[in-house]
Scaffold this motif. Structure first.
Motif, short mmCIF file in Angstrom:
data_model
loop_
_atom_site.label_atom_id
_atom_site.label_comp_id
_atom_site.label_asym_id
_atom_site.label_seq_id
_atom_site.Cartn_x
_atom_site.Cartn_y
_atom_site.Cartn_z
N ARG A 1 9.99 8.61 -14.85
CA ARG A 1 10.72 9.02 -13.66
C ARG A 1 10.21 8.28 -12.42
O ARG A 1 11.00 7.84 -11.57
CB ARG A 1 10.57 10.53 -13.45
N ILE A 2 8.88 8.13 -12.34
CA ILE A 2 8.29 7.41 -11.20
C ILE A 2 8.75 5.95 -11.20
O ILE A 2 9.12 5.40 -10.16
CB ILE A 2 6.75 7.48 -11.27
N ALA A 3 8.74 5.36 -12.38
CA ALA A 3 9.14 3.96 -12.49
C ALA A 3 10.59 3.78 -12.03
O ALA A 3 10.93 2.80 -11.37
CB ALA A 3 8.98 3.49 -13.94
N HIS A 4 11.44 4.75 -12.38
CA HIS A 4 12.84 4.69 -11.99
C HIS A 4 12.99 4.81 -10.47
O HIS A 4 13.78 4.08 -9.86
CB HIS A 4 13.63 5.81 -12.67
N GLU A 5 12.21 5.68 -9.85
CA GLU A 5 12.34 5.92 -8.42
C GLU A 5 11.78 4.77 -7.57
O GLU A 5 12.32 4.47 -6.50
CB GLU A 5 11.64 7.23 -8.04
N TRP B 1 0.84 -1.21 0.00
CA TRP B 1 0.00 0.00 0.00
C TRP B 1 0.87 1.25 0.00
O TRP B 1 0.56 2.24 -0.66
CB TRP B 1 -0.90 -0.03 1.24
N GLU B 2 2.01 1.21 0.75
CA GLU B 2 2.89 2.37 0.81
C GLU B 2 3.44 2.71 -0.58
O GLU B 2 3.57 3.89 -0.95
CB GLU B 2 4.05 2.11 1.78
N GLN B 3 3.78 1.67 -1.35
CA GLN B 3 4.30 1.91 -2.69
C GLN B 3 3.23 2.51 -3.60
O GLN B 3 3.51 3.36 -4.44
CB GLN B 3 4.81 0.59 -3.28
N THR B 4 2.00 2.05 -3.40
CA THR B 4 0.90 2.59 -4.19
C THR B 4 0.73 4.08 -3.92
O THR B 4 0.58 4.89 -4.85
CB THR B 4 -0.42 1.86 -3.84
N MET B 5 0.77 4.45 -2.65
CA MET B 5 0.63 5.86 -2.29
C MET B 5 1.80 6.68 -2.81
O MET B 5 1.63 7.83 -3.25
CB MET B 5 0.53 6.00 -0.76
N GLU B 6 2.99 6.10 -2.78
CA GLU B 6 4.18 6.80 -3.27
C GLU B 6 4.03 7.12 -4.76
O GLU B 6 4.38 8.22 -5.22
CB GLU B 6 5.43 5.95 -3.03
N ILE B 7 3.51 6.16 -5.52
CA ILE B 7 3.30 6.37 -6.95
C ILE B 7 2.33 7.52 -7.18
O ILE B 7 2.56 8.40 -8.03
CB ILE B 7 2.76 5.07 -7.60
N LYS B 8 1.24 7.54 -6.42
CA LYS B 8 0.23 8.58 -6.58
C LYS B 8 0.78 9.96 -6.21
O LYS B 8 0.51 10.96 -6.89
CB LYS B 8 -0.99 8.25 -5.72
N ILE B 9 1.59 10.00 -5.13
CA ILE B 9 2.16 11.28 -4.70
C ILE B 9 3.14 11.82 -5.73
O ILE B 9 3.13 13.01 -6.08
CB ILE B 9 2.84 11.12 -3.33
N LEU B 10 3.99 10.94 -6.24
CA LEU B 10 4.97 11.36 -7.24
C LEU B 10 4.28 11.86 -8.50
O LEU B 10 4.75 12.82 -9.14
CB LEU B 10 5.90 10.18 -7.58
N ARG B 11 3.17 11.23 -8.84
CA ARG B 11 2.43 11.66 -10.03
C ARG B 11 1.82 13.04 -9.82
O ARG B 11 1.83 13.88 -10.73
CB ARG B 11 1.33 10.63 -10.35
N ARG B 12 1.30 13.28 -8.60
CA ARG B 12 0.72 14.59 -8.29
C ARG B 12 1.78 15.68 -8.28
O ARG B 12 1.47 16.87 -8.47
CB ARG B 12 0.02 14.53 -6.93
N GLN B 13 3.02 15.27 -8.04
CA GLN B 13 4.12 16.24 -8.07
C GLN B 13 4.53 16.58 -9.50
O GLN B 13 5.44 17.39 -9.71
CB GLN B 13 5.32 15.68 -7.30
N GLY B 14 3.87 15.94 -10.46
CA GLY B 14 4.13 16.26 -11.86
C GLY B 14 5.22 15.45 -12.50
O GLY B 14 5.65 15.76 -13.63
N LYS B 15 5.67 14.41 -11.84
CA LYS B 15 6.75 13.61 -12.41
C LYS B 15 6.21 12.67 -13.48
O LYS B 15 5.07 12.22 -13.42
CB LYS B 15 7.45 12.81 -11.31
N SER B 16 7.04 12.40 -14.45
CA SER B 16 6.63 11.54 -15.56
C SER B 16 6.57 10.08 -15.12
O SER B 16 7.13 9.69 -14.08
CB SER B 16 7.63 11.66 -16.71
#
Length: 207
Positions: A22-26, A4-19
């Motif tokens: 870039r999200i996949a790399h992080e 669940w934490e990884q899911t939230m991290e993906i959503k937060i990074l996306r809201r920050q405007g990252k591609s």
């Protein structure tokens, strides 16, 4: 499955405007995986696996009926393997054992060895070692009382060969038993339940 934490991290990074790249790399995932989790609001996305038919599937109805008839006793997997191989099965015994275990969730009673009087019974069966251009089988005859066995290696399982093996076994034991018991030998039983349950079609040469 990702946490669940990884899911939230993906959503937060996306809201920050990252591609997505870039999200996949992080987060250390494939781009397509990140995209799917975003499209499905973070819920796991799985494709339904295709059902693959096994070599054993066509023979499962027959096995179910044989197991049902034998209860509360258990039929050895080796016996059932020989029966379905006579019907065309080309798989292994491991797959068969796993399926039989699923049919018998309760502990079966052990098969009790049937004792006979001296000279009363002889049990016979084929053991197949090799097929193809140079086939090899063994005729095995065992006396019910003493458990003494006679073994003869042959190149075929024809009726004429079987009858000769009988004569050789009688000579070896020095007599003829009152009864002969066959373990579903295909040379003897041409078709199981041909005339109804328990009414098999026998080779006329053995009658």
């Amino acid at each position: 499955m990702i946490q669940w934490e990884q899911t939230m991290e993906i959503k937060i990074l996306r809201r920050q405007g990252k591609s997505l790249r870039r999200i996949a790399h992080e987060v250390g995932m494939a781009v397509n995986t990140v995209r799917k989790y975003l499209q499905h609001e973070g819920r796991p996305f799985y494709k339904k696996r295709k059902t693959v038919e096994t070599k054993l599937d066509p023979y499962k109805p027959y096995l179910q009926e044989r197991v049902k008839q034998a209860r509360p006793f258990c039929l050895p997997a080796t016996v059932l393997l020989r029966e379905i191989r006579d019907q065309g099965y080309r798989g292994g015994v491991t797959q068969l054992r796993l399926y039989l275990n699923s049919l018998t969730p309760v502990v079966c009673e052990e098969v009790v060895r049937f004792e006979t009087e001296p000279g009363a019974q002889m049990q016979m069966d084929w053991i197949e070692f090799r097929k193809g251009k140079n086939p090899l089988s063994a005729f095995v005859a065992t006396l019910g009382y003493s458990r003494v066995s006679y073994v003869c290696f042959v190149e075929n399982e024809k009726l004429s060969t079987l009858l000769q093996c009988h004569e050789d076994a009688f000579d070896y034991f020095g007599g003829i038993p009152s009864q002969a018991l066959y373990d579903n030998m295909k040379t003897v039983i041409l078709a199981r339940d041909a005339y109804g349950l328990g009414k098999h079609r026998f080779n006329s040469g053995m009658l």
